[in-house]
Design an enzyme around this catalytic site. Structure first.
Site, PDB file in Angstrom:
ATOM      1  N   LYS A  28       1.424  68.731  16.336  1.00  0.00           N
ATOM      2  CA  LYS A  28       2.734  67.859  15.969  1.00  0.00           C
ATOM      3  C   LYS A  28       2.543  67.064  14.656  1.00  0.00           C
ATOM      4  O   LYS A  28       3.292  66.960  13.824  1.00  0.00           O
ATOM      5  CB  LYS A  28       3.180  66.885  16.963  1.00  0.00           C
ATOM      6  CG  LYS A  28       4.539  66.057  16.918  1.00  0.00           C
ATOM      7  CD  LYS A  28       5.392  65.581  18.007  1.00  0.00           C
ATOM      8  CE  LYS A  28       4.640  64.622  18.992  1.00  0.00           C
ATOM      9  NZ  LYS A  28       4.571  63.047  18.209  1.00  0.00           N
ATOM     10  N   ARG A  33       3.421  66.651   8.827  1.00  0.00           N
ATOM     11  CA  ARG A  33       2.894  66.499   7.385  1.00  0.00           C
ATOM     12  C   ARG A  33       2.673  67.774   6.460  1.00  0.00           C
ATOM     13  O   ARG A  33       3.143  67.839   5.288  1.00  0.00           O
ATOM     14  CB  ARG A  33       1.227  66.225   7.617  1.00  0.00           C
ATOM     15  CG  ARG A  33       0.895  64.812   7.949  1.00  0.00           C
ATOM     16  CD  ARG A  33      -0.448  64.455   8.964  1.00  0.00           C
ATOM     17  NE  ARG A  33      -0.633  63.184   9.124  1.00  0.00           N
ATOM     18  CZ  ARG A  33      -0.228  62.419  10.125  1.00  0.00           C
ATOM     19  NH1 ARG A  33       0.334  63.030  10.803  1.00  0.00           N
ATOM     20  NH2 ARG A  33      -0.627  61.208  10.462  1.00  0.00           N
ATOM     21  N   GLY A 101       8.517  58.348  15.785  1.00  0.00           N
ATOM     22  CA  GLY A 101       7.853  57.052  15.028  1.00  0.00           C
ATOM     23  C   GLY A 101       7.036  57.791  14.035  1.00  0.00           C
ATOM     24  O   GLY A 101       6.980  57.394  12.937  1.00  0.00           O
ATOM     25  N   ARG A 129      11.538  50.444  18.425  1.00  0.00           N
ATOM     26  CA  ARG A 129      10.016  50.393  18.101  1.00  0.00           C
ATOM     27  C   ARG A 129       9.615  49.602  16.823  1.00  0.00           C
ATOM     28  O   ARG A 129      10.612  49.430  15.850  1.00  0.00           O
ATOM     29  CB  ARG A 129       9.495  51.711  18.025  1.00  0.00           C
ATOM     30  CG  ARG A 129       9.469  52.547  19.261  1.00  0.00           C
ATOM     31  CD  ARG A 129       8.822  53.970  19.118  1.00  0.00           C
ATOM     32  NE  ARG A 129       7.407  53.984  18.917  1.00  0.00           N
ATOM     33  CZ  ARG A 129       6.796  55.186  18.553  1.00  0.00           C
ATOM     34  NH1 ARG A 129       7.373  56.149  18.598  1.00  0.00           N
ATOM     35  NH2 ARG A 129       5.421  54.816  18.455  1.00  0.00           N
ATOM     36  N   GLN A 176      -0.257  56.252  11.317  1.00  0.00           N
ATOM     37  CA  GLN A 176       1.161  56.383  10.603  1.00  0.00           C
ATOM     38  C   GLN A 176       1.213  55.434   9.758  1.00  0.00           C
ATOM     39  O   GLN A 176       1.680  55.693   8.654  1.00  0.00           O
ATOM     40  CB  GLN A 176       2.202  56.141  11.659  1.00  0.00           C
ATOM     41  CG  GLN A 176       2.254  57.262  13.039  1.00  0.00           C
ATOM     42  CD  GLN A 176       3.093  57.040  14.132  1.00  0.00           C
ATOM     43  OE1 GLN A 176       3.920  55.937  14.092  1.00  0.00           O
ATOM     44  NE2 GLN A 176       3.509  57.867  15.023  1.00  0.00           N
ATOM     45  N   ASP A 327      -2.599  58.918  22.593  1.00  0.00           N
ATOM     46  CA  ASP A 327      -1.718  59.778  23.078  1.00  0.00           C
ATOM     47  C   ASP A 327      -1.791  60.309  24.509  1.00  0.00           C
ATOM     48  O   ASP A 327      -1.067  60.770  25.468  1.00  0.00           O
ATOM     49  CB  ASP A 327      -0.998  60.889  22.267  1.00  0.00           C
ATOM     50  CG  ASP A 327      -0.417  60.401  21.064  1.00  0.00           C
ATOM     51  OD1 ASP A 327       0.276  59.219  21.089  1.00  0.00           O
ATOM     52  OD2 ASP A 327      -0.355  60.967  19.834  1.00  0.00           O
ATOM     53  N   ARG A 358       3.824  52.555  27.382  1.00  0.00           N
ATOM     54  CA  ARG A 358       3.231  53.414  28.289  1.00  0.00           C
ATOM     55  C   ARG A 358       2.347  52.906  29.204  1.00  0.00           C
ATOM     56  O   ARG A 358       2.200  53.473  30.431  1.00  0.00           O
ATOM     57  CB  ARG A 358       2.443  54.464  27.360  1.00  0.00           C
ATOM     58  CG  ARG A 358       3.260  55.392  26.798  1.00  0.00           C
ATOM     59  CD  ARG A 358       2.495  56.449  25.808  1.00  0.00           C
ATOM     60  NE  ARG A 358       3.657  57.536  25.273  1.00  0.00           N
ATOM     61  CZ  ARG A 358       3.209  58.166  24.326  1.00  0.00           C
ATOM     62  NH1 ARG A 358       2.112  58.269  23.721  1.00  0.00           N
ATOM     63  NH2 ARG A 358       4.101  59.079  23.699  1.00  0.00           N
ATOM     64  N   ARG A 403       5.643  61.928  26.861  1.00  0.00           N
ATOM     65  CA  ARG A 403       4.277  62.261  27.444  1.00  0.00           C
ATOM     66  C   ARG A 403       4.358  61.690  28.949  1.00  0.00           C
ATOM     67  O   ARG A 403       3.540  61.834  29.729  1.00  0.00           O
ATOM     68  CB  ARG A 403       3.320  61.646  26.822  1.00  0.00           C
ATOM     69  CG  ARG A 403       3.145  62.234  25.329  1.00  0.00           C
ATOM     70  CD  ARG A 403       1.766  61.854  24.672  1.00  0.00           C
ATOM     71  NE  ARG A 403       2.043  62.310  23.118  1.00  0.00           N
ATOM     72  CZ  ARG A 403       1.812  63.537  22.516  1.00  0.00           C
ATOM     73  NH1 ARG A 403       1.597  64.418  23.255  1.00  0.00           N
ATOM     74  NH2 ARG A 403       2.054  63.445  21.378  1.00  0.00           N
TER      75      ARG A 403
HETATM   76  C1  S3P Z   1       0.629  60.144  14.986  1.00  0.00           C
HETATM   77  C2  S3P Z   1      -0.448  58.756  15.026  1.00  0.00           C
HETATM   78  C3  S3P Z   1      -0.342  58.237  16.283  1.00  0.00           C
HETATM   79  C4  S3P Z   1       0.169  58.748  17.646  1.00  0.00           C
HETATM   80  C5  S3P Z   1       1.432  59.634  17.126  1.00  0.00           C
HETATM   81  C6  S3P Z   1       1.182  60.555  16.071  1.00  0.00           C
HETATM   82  C7  S3P Z   1       0.578  60.609  13.439  1.00  0.00           C
HETATM   83  O1  S3P Z   1       0.342  56.904  16.175  1.00  0.00           O
HETATM   84  O2  S3P Z   1       0.360  58.055  18.653  1.00  0.00           O
HETATM   85  O3  S3P Z   1       1.966  60.511  18.413  1.00  0.00           O
HETATM   86  O4  S3P Z   1       0.839  61.795  13.298  1.00  0.00           O
HETATM   87  O5  S3P Z   1       0.135  59.949  12.556  1.00  0.00           O
HETATM   88  P1  S3P Z   1      -0.022  55.520  15.742  1.00  0.00           P
HETATM   89  O6  S3P Z   1      -0.361  55.817  14.257  1.00  0.00           O
HETATM   90  O7  S3P Z   1       1.269  54.483  15.807  1.00  0.00           O
HETATM   91  O8  S3P Z   1      -1.203  55.102  16.558  1.00  0.00           O
END
Ligand code: S3P
Length: 451
Positions: A28, A33, A101, A129, A176, A327, A358, A403
């Site tokens: 994912k 990206r 997110g 969020r 993120q 995750d 979670r 999840r």
């Molecule tokens: C992700 C970063 C993680 C992860 C999300 C995917 C990413 O989140 O929980 O499922 O692709 O950069 P956080 O950056 O909030 O930890």
């Protein structure tokens, strides 16, 4: 179905043994990206193995709204014609990122240094969020954000017309946030620097380099210092998306707890910033092997083989490992319920601001299934009941969180009595083929009609 459709209640019953090969979908994080970097590049990007889950499809739609040409050619095969760094057009509609997110935070970063406005929204989970973690550093570039109280969506971002480069230490371990800053830095002159105390997944750094940006990472006493040289010309690339270790976690963990199981999950990326779960399971005594270990596209890859593991023991999961398995804690807690003794999971307060809280979602559901759970703001612990020791027999809430839904369905494959999830619809955000894939291995997953 990420909160937009009717709920899909689903029941999991004890399975006689899971057997076979589980071909899980594309990663994912890398899928999002690929589309975003493809849109920010000049020329054509070809993607194979793209995850066609709702989260990623929402990102594809968003990239079209910003002016890129994004086309599906076949199963997992996509073509993106980018507009180049700084070439985003102002979208003519609200950008709906659904449940994602990652989608919304990375796209906010990607547009924040262009002189355009965009309004973002999502489903009930995403709109609850925190976004300030991204809009705070984007403000340093000169972007402005107008959202709801507490920095929540819906939110409008006004991109900076004359962006300045930024040096930013992330206050939370978040790929993120790091990625949003790096993507914003693309259209700022000079060097943008992100400093993270703990290593988080490094796909953005690797892929930015692959698309032609100059990105360096130094490990210094203050943390990992990532430097991006602004205003590169990104060039379209060919991206073969590896399979998602976070999705692989579900068939692997189900096989460990269901008696008689032996499952092979081929071609899983074991980038050290993502593989913490597998290390943890092996420390617990799981019969989990890495077969045919190799390198693909500069990343370590292996076929995971998981067999029923009646001798697992609870452990303390090192907090410094949290980011590399963030995750995977929901499904780890399911495995912990079938181990002997207590599994402690410290240093995980980020779990409280994911698609759901979670820790709370798992604690409430596990307790309803007969498992004792202790929790604090930043930690939780599961008292294992040993192989075959979990009663089940409850209906649990998935809280718009894919999840949580998958973790409880895996639990129900090994409990004495069935486990029902009130809404399995959110699974489509990340693992649209979960149901048939698990059924082919021998799981009993049945959609139940609502009265
Ligand atoms: C992700 C970063 C993680 C992860 C999300 C995917 C990413 O989140 O929980 O499922 O692709 O950069 P956080 O950056 O909030 O930890």
């Amino acid at each position: 179905m990420s909160g937009h459709g009717e709920p899909v209640p689903m029941v999991a019953r004890k399975a006689a043994g899971l057997k076979g090969v589980a071909e899980v979908p594309g990663d994912k994080s890398i899928s999002h990206r690929s589309l975003i970097l493809g849109a920010l590049s000049v020329g054509e990007t070809r993607v194979t193995g793209l995850l066609e889950g709702e989260d990623v499809l929402d990102t594809a739609k968003a990239m079209r709204a910003f002016g890129a040409d994004v086309e599906r050619l076949g199963d997992g095969e996509w073509r993106v014609h980018g507009v180049g760094v700084g070439g985003f057009a102002e979208p003519g509609q609200v950008i709906d990122c659904g449940n994602s997110g990652t989608g919304v935070r990375l796209i906010m970063g990607a547009m924040a240094t262009s002189p355009i406005a965009a309004t973002f929204t999502g489903d009930a989970s995403l709109n609850g969020r925190p976004m300030a973690r991204v809009t705070d550093p984007l403000a340093l570039f000169g972007a402005r954000a107008y959202g709801r109280a507490g920095g929540r969506l819906p939110m409008t971002i006004l991109g900076a017309a004359d962006p300045v480069p930024v040096r930013y230490a992330t206050p939370v371990p978040s790929a993120q946030v790091k990625s949003a800053v790096l993507l914003a830095g693309l259209n700022a002159p000079g060097e943008t620097v992100v400093i993270e105390k703990e290593a988080t997944r490094d796909h953005s750094e690797r892929m930015l380099r692959g698309f032609g940006a100059e990105v360096t990472t130094e490990v210094l006493p203050e943390g990992r210092v990532i430097t991006l040289k602004g205003q590169p010309e990104l060039m379209g690339q060919t991206v073969d998306v590896p399979r998602d270790p976070s999705s692989a976690a579900f068939p692997v963990c189900a096989a460990l707890i269901v008696e008689g199981s032996d499952v092979l999950v081929p071609n899983i990326g074991l980038n050290p910033t993502r593989a913490g779960l597998y290390e943890t399971l092996r420390e617990m005594g799981a019969d989990l092997t890495y077969e045919n270990p190799r390198e693909e596209g500069g990343e370590p890859v292996a076929d995971l083989r998981a067999r029923f593991s009646p001798d697992m023991k609870g452990i303390v999961v090192p907090p410094e490992r949290a980011a590399s398995m963030i995750d995977e804690y929901p499904v780890l807690s399911v495995v912990a319920a079938f181990a002997e003794g207590r599994t402690e999971m410290p240093g995980v307060k980020e779990l409280r601001v994911k698609e759901s809280d979670r820790i709370d979602a798992m604690a409430v559901g596990l307790r309803a299934c007969g498992v004792a759970v202790d929790e604090g703001e930043d930690w939780w612990a599961v008292e294992g009941r040993g192989p075959g020791g979990v009663t089940g027999g409850a209906t649990v809430e998935s809280r718009l969180d894919h999840r949580i839904a998958m973790a409880f369905l895996c639990l129900g494959m090994a409990t004495e009595r069935p486990v029902t999830v009130d809404d399995a619809g959110p699974i489509a955000t990340s693992f649209p083929v979960f149901e048939p894939l698990m059924q082919r291995l021998g799981a009993s997953l049945v959609r139940v009609n609502r009265a």
